[in-house]
Design an enzyme around this catalytic site. Structure first.
Site, PDB file in Angstrom:
ATOM      1  N   THR A  60       0.832  -1.200   0.000  1.00  0.00           N
ATOM      2  CA  THR A  60       0.000   0.000   0.000  1.00  0.00           C
ATOM      3  C   THR A  60       0.871   1.256   0.000  1.00  0.00           C
ATOM      4  O   THR A  60       2.099   1.171  -0.123  1.00  0.00           O
ATOM      5  CB  THR A  60      -1.021  -0.023   1.163  1.00  0.00           C
ATOM      6  OG1 THR A  60      -1.940   1.056   0.979  1.00  0.00           O
ATOM      7  CG2 THR A  60      -0.366   0.095   2.529  1.00  0.00           C
ATOM      8  N   LYS A  64       3.538   1.282  -3.887  1.00  0.00           N
ATOM      9  CA  LYS A  64       2.951   0.486  -4.981  1.00  0.00           C
ATOM     10  C   LYS A  64       3.803   0.511  -6.254  1.00  0.00           C
ATOM     11  O   LYS A  64       3.750  -0.423  -7.042  1.00  0.00           O
ATOM     12  CB  LYS A  64       1.534   0.972  -5.283  1.00  0.00           C
ATOM     13  CG  LYS A  64       0.522   0.570  -4.222  1.00  0.00           C
ATOM     14  CD  LYS A  64      -0.889   0.969  -4.621  1.00  0.00           C
ATOM     15  CE  LYS A  64      -1.880   0.510  -3.570  1.00  0.00           C
ATOM     16  NZ  LYS A  64      -3.271   0.744  -3.978  1.00  0.00           N
ATOM     17  N   ASP A 100      -6.627  -3.721  -7.964  1.00  0.00           N
ATOM     18  CA  ASP A 100      -7.461  -2.552  -7.644  1.00  0.00           C
ATOM     19  C   ASP A 100      -8.569  -2.303  -8.681  1.00  0.00           C
ATOM     20  O   ASP A 100      -9.741  -2.185  -8.328  1.00  0.00           O
ATOM     21  CB  ASP A 100      -6.601  -1.285  -7.544  1.00  0.00           C
ATOM     22  CG  ASP A 100      -5.846  -1.216  -6.222  1.00  0.00           C
ATOM     23  OD1 ASP A 100      -6.282  -1.862  -5.254  1.00  0.00           O
ATOM     24  OD2 ASP A 100      -4.820  -0.514  -6.166  1.00  0.00           O
ATOM     25  N   GLY A 124     -10.040  12.329 -10.346  1.00  0.00           N
ATOM     26  CA  GLY A 124      -8.734  11.871  -9.885  1.00  0.00           C
ATOM     27  C   GLY A 124      -7.934  11.243 -11.007  1.00  0.00           C
ATOM     28  O   GLY A 124      -8.511  10.708 -11.971  1.00  0.00           O
ATOM     29  N   GLY A 126      -4.655   9.753 -10.023  1.00  0.00           N
ATOM     30  CA  GLY A 126      -3.563   9.084  -9.306  1.00  0.00           C
ATOM     31  C   GLY A 126      -3.597   7.584  -9.532  1.00  0.00           C
ATOM     32  O   GLY A 126      -4.242   7.092 -10.464  1.00  0.00           O
ATOM     33  N   GLY A 127      -2.896   6.860  -8.674  1.00  0.00           N
ATOM     34  CA  GLY A 127      -2.784   5.411  -8.823  1.00  0.00           C
ATOM     35  C   GLY A 127      -4.138   4.721  -8.831  1.00  0.00           C
ATOM     36  O   GLY A 127      -4.419   3.878  -9.700  1.00  0.00           O
ATOM     37  N   LYS A 153      -0.862  14.935 -14.667  1.00  0.00           N
ATOM     38  CA  LYS A 153      -1.288  13.535 -14.527  1.00  0.00           C
ATOM     39  C   LYS A 153      -2.334  13.159 -15.582  1.00  0.00           C
ATOM     40  O   LYS A 153      -2.393  12.015 -16.032  1.00  0.00           O
ATOM     41  CB  LYS A 153      -1.883  13.301 -13.136  1.00  0.00           C
ATOM     42  CG  LYS A 153      -0.823  13.113 -12.063  1.00  0.00           C
ATOM     43  CD  LYS A 153      -1.458  12.655 -10.769  1.00  0.00           C
ATOM     44  CE  LYS A 153      -0.493  12.863  -9.624  1.00  0.00           C
ATOM     45  NZ  LYS A 153      -1.147  13.187  -8.377  1.00  0.00           N
ATOM     46  N   TYR A 217     -12.998   5.264   1.967  1.00  0.00           N
ATOM     47  CA  TYR A 217     -13.771   4.434   2.918  1.00  0.00           C
ATOM     48  C   TYR A 217     -13.585   4.847   4.386  1.00  0.00           C
ATOM     49  O   TYR A 217     -14.162   4.226   5.273  1.00  0.00           O
ATOM     50  CB  TYR A 217     -13.468   2.943   2.714  1.00  0.00           C
ATOM     51  CG  TYR A 217     -12.025   2.555   2.856  1.00  0.00           C
ATOM     52  CD1 TYR A 217     -11.196   2.503   1.743  1.00  0.00           C
ATOM     53  CD2 TYR A 217     -11.485   2.259   4.103  1.00  0.00           C
ATOM     54  CE1 TYR A 217      -9.869   2.166   1.859  1.00  0.00           C
ATOM     55  CE2 TYR A 217     -10.152   1.917   4.232  1.00  0.00           C
ATOM     56  CZ  TYR A 217      -9.353   1.873   3.105  1.00  0.00           C
ATOM     57  OH  TYR A 217      -8.031   1.543   3.239  1.00  0.00           O
TER      58      TYR A 217
END
Ligand code: ATR
Length: 274
Positions: A60, A64, A100, A124, A126-127, A153, A217
């Site tokens: 995590t 990653k 994911d 978003g 990102g990853g 990005k 979450y």
């Protein structure tokens, strides 16, 4: 079976709870160790895990990508995204995977939601967003618009998924007609504790035909979901649970989804979060 989670600060991870419950359901005796380390310790940690009889681990934030340098090989799911969240010992070597994006799509399937021919907006770049995008594009949505506040990005995402003509990008929320979509996905960290009061946009404006999925979450239900009273709202715990199940399928080398009571697992997580 010995598994672990490697990150920079994993003291309070829900993953341990989820994996212990899945293994219990499968009748497997599991040790799931939480390992917080510095970047320089990655190499030694992997060697030690091998020596100590671990057969796999999760990775995590923030390792990653970095972890790839210490793996023997990575499969296609991880190669394109340049990110690994699941590692398995195969013939004495560490092999990396990424569950994911597929976890996200499996959760949609479980909830009877199809992305096919839908208009989707993904917040978003990102990853997490990349993983989701990679999987959801394969479901042939009509259009998917990726919004991110910084443009660099977005450009990378455009290049990565060049072959998909239904992919659009924007970094200007004002030029987006927000009512215009069927599915809204927040894959940014906006709204995550301690910034519980933040929303990617005011979701009150949306009507009852829309689907909102927030991958955050913690808190269990973000303000963005709480404020949207008429839509179908999906909490990030679903994605977390499904990426964990897919990781277990890799480690156990068999399908296990049908043996897992998702609602029960979700309730166990909620009890921990509330
Ligand atoms: P992850 O692996 O969880 O996706 P990440 O790669 O750091 O984490 O990506 C975080 C995403 O949340 C990025 O898209 C980031 O936007 P920028 O690229 O502009 O930084 C987005 N994000 C984080 N905080 C945000 C905020 N306050 N407003 C808008 N977007 C935000």
């Amino acid at each position: 079976m010995k598994l672990a989670l490697i990150g920079s600060n994993v003291k309070k991870s829900l993953s341990a709870l989820i994996h212990r419950n899945i293994s219990f359901k499968l009748g497997i005796d599991l040790e799931y160790k939480l390992i917080s380390i510095k970047k320089e310790e990655l190499k030694d940690t992997l060697e030690k895990l091998k020596k100590d009889g671990f057969i796999g681990f999760n990775v995590t934030i923030p390792y990653k990508e970095e972890i790839i340098n210490y793996l023997y090989k990575i499969d296609e799911s991880a190669k394109k995204l340049n990110a690994v969240n699941t590692v398995k010992l195969e013939n004495g070597q560490w092999v990396g995977y990424n569950t994911d994006g597929e976890g996200f799509c499996e959760s949609l399937k479980y909830l009877n939601i199809s992305a096919f021919n839908k208009k989707i907006i993904l917040f978003g770049a990102g990853g997490a967003a990349k993983g989701i995008l990679g999987s959801i594009l394969n479901q042939k949505p009509k259009e998917i618009l990726v919004f991110n506040r910084s443009f660099d990005k977005l450009e990378k995402i455009s290049k990565l998924f060049l072959e998909f003509k239904n992919l659009k990008i924007s970094n200007n929320l004002k030029e987006i007609e927000l009512q215009d979509f069927d599915i809204y996905i927040n894959a940014t960290s906006v709204g995550m504790t301690p910034n519980d009061e933040m929303m990617i946009f005011d979701s009150k404006i949306l009507n009852d035909k829309k689907i909102l999925y927030d991958i955050v979450y913690i808190p269990y239900k973000t303000k963005w979901l709480r404020e949207s009273k008429h839509t179908k709202n999906i909490e990030g715990i679903y994605m977390l649970i499904f990426q964990a199940i897919l990781a277990q399928e890799i480690w156990n080398n068999k399908k296990i989804l049908e043996h897992i009571d998702i609602q029960e697992l979700k309730n166990i997580c909620i009890d921990e979060l509330i």
